[in-house]
Motif scaffolding. Structure first.
Motif, PDB file in Angstrom:
ATOM      1  N   GLU A 226     -12.348  99.316  17.457  1.00  0.00           N
ATOM      2  CA  GLU A 226     -13.539 100.139  17.679  1.00  0.00           C
ATOM      3  C   GLU A 226     -14.758  99.297  18.030  1.00  0.00           C
ATOM      4  OE1 GLU A 226     -16.538 102.947  15.007  1.00  0.00           O
ATOM      5  OE2 GLU A 226     -14.562 102.386  14.225  1.00  0.00           O
ATOM      6  N   ALA A 227     -14.957  98.172  17.323  1.00  0.00           N
ATOM      7  CA  ALA A 227     -16.146  97.347  17.547  1.00  0.00           C
ATOM      8  C   ALA A 227     -16.191  96.809  18.966  1.00  0.00           C
ATOM      9  CB  ALA A 227     -16.180  96.196  16.542  1.00  0.00           C
ATOM     10  N   GLU A 228     -15.053  96.313  19.462  1.00  0.00           N
ATOM     11  CA  GLU A 228     -15.027  95.755  20.819  1.00  0.00           C
ATOM     12  C   GLU A 228     -15.187  96.847  21.866  1.00  0.00           C
ATOM     13  OE1 GLU A 228     -12.603  92.331  23.321  1.00  0.00           O
ATOM     14  OE2 GLU A 228     -11.845  93.046  21.395  1.00  0.00           O
ATOM     15  N   LEU A 229     -14.613  98.007  21.602  1.00  0.00           N
ATOM     16  CA  LEU A 229     -14.766  99.120  22.539  1.00  0.00           C
ATOM     17  C   LEU A 229     -16.223  99.546  22.636  1.00  0.00           C
ATOM     18  CD1 LEU A 229     -11.650 101.234  21.493  1.00  0.00           C
ATOM     19  CD2 LEU A 229     -11.964 100.101  23.700  1.00  0.00           C
ATOM     20  N   LEU A 230     -16.918  99.585  21.510  1.00  0.00           N
ATOM     21  CA  LEU A 230     -18.334  99.959  21.517  1.00  0.00           C
ATOM     22  C   LEU A 230     -19.171  98.921  22.248  1.00  0.00           C
ATOM     23  CD1 LEU A 230     -18.724 101.331  17.876  1.00  0.00           C
ATOM     24  CD2 LEU A 230     -18.838 102.657  19.996  1.00  0.00           C
ATOM     25  N   GLU A 231     -18.834  97.641  22.079  1.00  0.00           N
ATOM     26  CA  GLU A 231     -19.556  96.586  22.794  1.00  0.00           C
ATOM     27  C   GLU A 231     -19.416  96.738  24.303  1.00  0.00           C
ATOM     28  OE1 GLU A 231     -18.158  92.871  21.391  1.00  0.00           O
ATOM     29  OE2 GLU A 231     -19.148  93.025  19.427  1.00  0.00           O
ATOM     30  N   LEU A 232     -18.257  97.219  24.742  1.00  0.00           N
ATOM     31  CA  LEU A 232     -18.001  97.399  26.173  1.00  0.00           C
ATOM     32  C   LEU A 232     -18.557  98.731  26.695  1.00  0.00           C
ATOM     33  CD1 LEU A 232     -14.314  96.096  26.279  1.00  0.00           C
ATOM     34  CD2 LEU A 232     -16.318  94.945  27.229  1.00  0.00           C
ATOM     35  N   GLY A 233     -19.021  99.597  25.802  1.00  0.00           N
ATOM     36  CA  GLY A 233     -19.539 100.893  26.232  1.00  0.00           C
ATOM     37  C   GLY A 233     -18.464 101.931  26.480  1.00  0.00           C
ATOM     38  N   VAL A 234     -17.254 101.688  25.982  1.00  0.00           N
ATOM     39  CA  VAL A 234     -16.131 102.601  26.214  1.00  0.00           C
ATOM     40  C   VAL A 234     -16.332 103.871  25.390  1.00  0.00           C
ATOM     41  CG1 VAL A 234     -13.645 102.904  25.906  1.00  0.00           C
ATOM     42  CG2 VAL A 234     -14.544 100.737  26.761  1.00  0.00           C
ATOM     43  N   THR A 235     -16.070 105.015  25.994  1.00  0.00           N
ATOM     44  CA  THR A 235     -16.196 106.310  25.323  1.00  0.00           C
ATOM     45  C   THR A 235     -14.950 107.145  25.598  1.00  0.00           C
ATOM     46  OG1 THR A 235     -17.403 107.174  27.243  1.00  0.00           O
ATOM     47  CG2 THR A 235     -18.725 106.351  25.391  1.00  0.00           C
ATOM     48  N   GLY A 236     -14.952 108.359  25.072  1.00  0.00           N
ATOM     49  CA  GLY A 236     -13.874 109.287  25.359  1.00  0.00           C
ATOM     50  C   GLY A 236     -12.632 109.045  24.521  1.00  0.00           C
TER      51      GLY A 236
END
Length: 409
Positions: A226-236
């Motif tokens: 989750e942390a890395e996805l949030l850093e990349l701006g990934v959503t959905g």
């Protein structure tokens, strides 16, 4: 015998994979003309044998200049152009644009129009997920799933043709509401489909959820936290698969989504199986929203009554000079939008789809920019696939569900 071959040298154990030895790396192109890239996507892949050591997505092969094209058209004439970015989410594209313009106009959309928008968008979400599921299963070797998913997709496109006159790129959403009210009998057909869809999803699950090949290809493969996805701006669904329940329909409700009772499917490990399972469950939740919207569909107008924004009814043109003038002005020039800027985000099938519009007070937008989730989510491909097999890259790219029309636009 002199002709015999000594095989003893071939019995030595293989070395180099995982033993720290250095190997010559092979860099090759996957795509842009590759059936597994889900569009015109080029991946420069650095391989150590079958293991992906580095990956760089190269985009821009279907660049259309849609945002700049929209800036050369009147606001209401830009809608058909904007729809054609993510060609699997055309209702979402047009709603993000209309929502930004309505914010600048301070335009109140009638309740009935809001519900009709929700019904069409959730049907569109189901349709998009069906294309994802069918093509992803095809990438994993399950050909029959493609036909089953496209069977339901065709039913949805028939419903779109029934209510809007077009199967794709309908231009049904307008600034201030929708183009016209639904025809007689349409609601009953949608209700029949939405009641049947959860059963179809159960059938998909019966075919796939215990399939050993699919489990081996997806479970525990290419997880990302989750942390890395949030850093990349990934959503959905990609973010929700990692355990974060962020969904703009719940977090920042729009178009009366607060009126409906539905759940947000979330995963635990953020691997390919969780990405698959979240989208599969979303098919059921969208069906629930559609049934609730049909049951509570309000009476009233389908578009704003402000004649400076929406076209007057056709029957008034023969009897009202004022209606004729409004019609002429809207068709030839369009409506003027007060100076300012607005960003309108919604929850698309692939994540946060937002539209930024800046107005200079004229009848054409001074700036249009879309935040397309496929473009942002593509950043996660490399960290997901690093040190995985190239076969896992194929499965992961399918689970990311990129649409290159939205990425390049």
């Amino acid at each position: 015998m002199e002709e015999s071959i000594d095989l003893s040298t071939m019995e030595q154990p293989l070395t180099g994979y995982g033993d720290g030895a250095s190997h010559e790396l092979l860099t090759l192109n996957m795509g842009p003309h590759h059936p597994a890239t889900h569009g015109v996507l080029r991946l420069i892949v650095t391989l150590d044998g079958e293991i992906v050591r580095d990956l760089k997505p190269i985009i821009g092969y279907v660049h259309t200049g849609i945002e700049k094209t929209a800036e050369q058209k009147a606001y209401w004439k830009a809608i058909p152009v904007v729809e054609r970015m993510d060609y699997l989410a055309y209702f979402f594209n047009s709603y993000a644009f209309c929502g930004a313009v309505e914010t600048l106009l301070d335009c109140e959309v009638p309740k009935r129009a809001q519900y009709l928008r929700v019904i069409h968008m959730e049907l569109n979400r189901i349709m998009s997920h069906l294309v994802w599921l069918g093509t992803s299963a095809l990438d994993l070797g399950a050909m029959s799933m493609f036909w089953y998913c496209f069977r339901e997709r065709e039913a949805i496109l028939d419903l779109f043709e029934y209510s809007t006159g077009q199967r794709m790129h309908t231009r049904y959403f307008q600034v201030g509401g929708v183009m016209e009210d639904i025809p007689a009998g349409w609601a009953a057909k949608v209700k029949e489909f939405a009641e049947k869809m959860p059963t179809r999803v159960d059938q998909y699950g019966a075919l796939l959820n215990k399939n050993e090949i699919l489990l081996q290809r997806l479970r525990g493969v290419c997880p990302l936290g989750e942390a890395e996805l949030l850093e990349l701006g990934v959503t959905g669904p990609l973010l929700r698969a990692a355990g974060n329940p962020w969904d703009l329909r719940k977090a920042m409700p729009y178009s009366s989504y607060e009126d409906f009772d539905f759940q947000i499917p979330v995963g635990t490990t953020g691997d390919n199986y969780d990405r698959y399972a979240c989208r599969l469950q979303e098919l059921k939740e969208s069906s629930k929203i559609i049934l609730q919207a049909l049951e509570g569909l309000p009476e009233g107008p389908h578009i704003t009554g402000d004649r400076k924004i929406s076209l007057p009814p056709r029957h008034e043109l023969a009897t009202s000079m004022e209606a004729l003038i409004h019609h002429f002005k809207l068709v030839t020039e369009g409506f003027r939008v007060p100076e300012g800027e607005a960003y309108f985000p919604i929850e698309g099938p692939r994540g946060e789809l937002g539209c930024f519009v800046r107005s200079d007070g004229s009848s054409k937008p001074a700036r249009v920019h879309m935040r397309d989730p496929s473009f942002v989510n593509l950043q996660a491909t490399a960290p997901m696939c690093k040190d995985a097999y190239i076969a896992d890259l194929i499965a992961t790219l399918a689970m990311i569900d990129p649409v290159l029309g939205g990425i390049d636009r």
